[in-house]
Design an enzyme around this catalytic site. Structure first.
Site, short mmCIF file in Angstrom:
data_model
loop_
_atom_site.label_atom_id
_atom_site.label_comp_id
_atom_site.label_asym_id
_atom_site.label_seq_id
_atom_site.Cartn_x
_atom_site.Cartn_y
_atom_site.Cartn_z
CG ASP A 253 -1.93 -1.39 1.25
OD1 ASP A 253 -2.94 -1.19 0.48
OD2 ASP A 253 -1.54 -2.11 2.11
CB CYS A 254 4.00 1.89 1.97
SG CYS A 254 4.95 3.48 2.13
#
Length: 460
Positions: A253-254
């Site tokens: 996600d990052c």
């Protein structure tokens, strides 16, 4: 070209729960560990986590997601209220809840509950996508992207669009600027027996052609990411800047959030992926999705440019287990064979090597006009990349005595023709029983000499 509208994140939001404790015994009625719980935390996951990560630097972020009227959805709304703008689709059912039980910071089991189907988008959803400066799709296989597929297809023709796919999710729209499967997802989507880098590159090319995407970045965990394009274009490996030892939950996600933000700011895909790899490594090292830095504003964001180990924490850890902390120092303005030989010898003396390096201002005072040749951030990065170096610590003063007072190494090493009693750091080391040593140094190697030869070579 820099985006003029907000970054719009579209996708499936979850509620992530971490139940943490210690497991030192087995249950009397089954061979299962008993976890004595000390922490129970809940936070947005999936697209909710991705949106929060994208908004870390103050960027305007709109989250388009399906939320219901259950307790889990209300928890997500509360956590995201002051971070992003929520634009909701109706949810037929309850928000998915994923619960991890961890012992000693390692997952023992995950429990999944809930789930529902997103409804049709309303005018607010269509308006959010029409006004987006860039779009990021966080697909977790719950079909929010499918509900707005036509709007996403239109966005891809207008602004940078990043799609973080899922094997059970929806097909990325044609024209995506970047699609970001991890290696396991790419292997599931393009079956085959090979797991070598060349096989991952082939899968990336196949997926880029299948999805009609400009680029596909196959993320490889600790190895970084492999950027591929359709047809026969040569892939590019963007390696991680250092090994990140931490919880990898949320690293993908990052990665996607940082890449989308970089593309929104006008970066090329290569630049966006390089930045995403570095920040994902820092995110993992800081504790991943369960770390406090993201959800506690006072903690501040992780620094993606930091060395792989904090020098002070490393020194304490090595001393605590009875090891020997070795330190050395210098300007290291142009790293050469003399430096490398000294650092390799110093590392063999003890259990870790910490390099104390002059700041730019300190180096300029010592060496005069025209120095440094390389700024501090570059010098730290080069030193930290050496296998002999465990951590790097800069200092602002002319000499490192104040830094050494904090680090308290067991051994301080310098190279050259010094006598130990001539080293200004020797007296400092004696205060806690440390020892200053001199190691042989390769003759004829110096930064000044290299700079002079380079200047003469550049003169016509």
């Amino acid at each position: 070209m820099t985006a003029t509208g907000p970054l719009v994140v579209v996708g499936d939001t979850l509620l992530d729960q971490d139940i943490e404790g210690e497991a030192g015994r087995l249950a009397p009625d089954a061979p299962a560990p008993v976890v004595d719980v000390h922490t129970d935390r809940s936070r947005p996951g999936g697209a909710g986590l991705t949106a929060a990560l994208a908004a870390r630097d103050g960027r305007e972020v709109v989250l388009v997601t399906a939320l219901g009227r259950d307790e889990a959805a209300d928890t997500v709304r509360g956590a995201l209220r002051d971070r992003v703008t929520l634009v909701e689709l109706p949810l037929d059912g309850t928000l998915p809840v994923k619960t991890r039980v961890l012992a000693g910071r390692r997952p023992l089991v995950r429990i999944d509950r809930g789930g529902g189907s997103p409804g049709a988008p309303g005018d607010a959803v269509r308006a959010a996508l029409a006004g987006a400066g860039a779009v990021l799709v966080a697909d977790y296989g719950r079909h929010t992207a499918l509900a707005v597929h036509a709007e996403l297809a239109a966005s891809a023709r207008r602004v940078p669009l990043v799609w973080d796919p899922h094997p059970k999710g929806d097909t990325p729209v044609a024209g995506a600027r970047l699609v970001t499967p991890n290696a396991a997802e790419a292997r599931a989507l393009v079956p085959g027996t090979g797991t070598a880098l060349a096989d991952d590159a082939r899968r990336g090319r196949v997926l880029a052609e299948r999805w009609r995407a400009a680029t596909v970045a196959v993320t490889l965990g600790a190895r970084g990411a492999l950027l591929t394009r359709p047809a026969t274009a040569t892939p590019m490996l963007l390696p991680a800047p250092y090994p990140a030892d931490g919880d990898p939950c949320g690293a993908g996600d990052c990665f996607a959030a940082v890449a989308a933000a970089a593309l929104a700011d006008g970066a090329l895909p290569e630049e966006a992926v390089e930045r995403a790899v570095a920040e994902a490594a820092a995110f993992v090292a800081a504790g991943g999705a369960g770390g406090t830095a993201l959800w506690d504003p006072a903690a501040g964001p992780a620094d993606p440019g930091r060395p792989p180990s904090d020098a002070f924490a490393l020194a304490r850890e090595v001393r605590a287990r009875g090891g020997t902390v070795v330190a050395t120092g210098g300007c290291f303005d142009l790293l050469h064979a003399g430096h490398v030989g000294l650092l390799e010898s110093a590392r063999r003396i003890g259990d870790c090597l910490i390099v104390c390096v002059n700041s730019d201002a300190s180096l300029a005072r010592r060496k005069g006009p025209g120095r440094p040749l390389n700024p501090l951030a570059d010098r730290i990065r080069v030193l930290a990349a050496l296998g002999s170096v465990d951590a790097v610590a800069p200092f602002e003063e002319d000499t490192p005595e104040a830094l050494l007072e904090e680090l308290r190494p067991d051994i301080w090493v310098k190279g050259g023709d010094y006598a130990v009693e001539d080293l200004p750091e020797a007296e400092t080391l004696r205060r806690w029983g440390g020892q200053a040593l001199v190691l042989p140094y390769l003759q004829g190697r110096s930064t000044t000499g290299l700079a002079r030869r380079a200047a003469r070579s550049a003169t016509p």
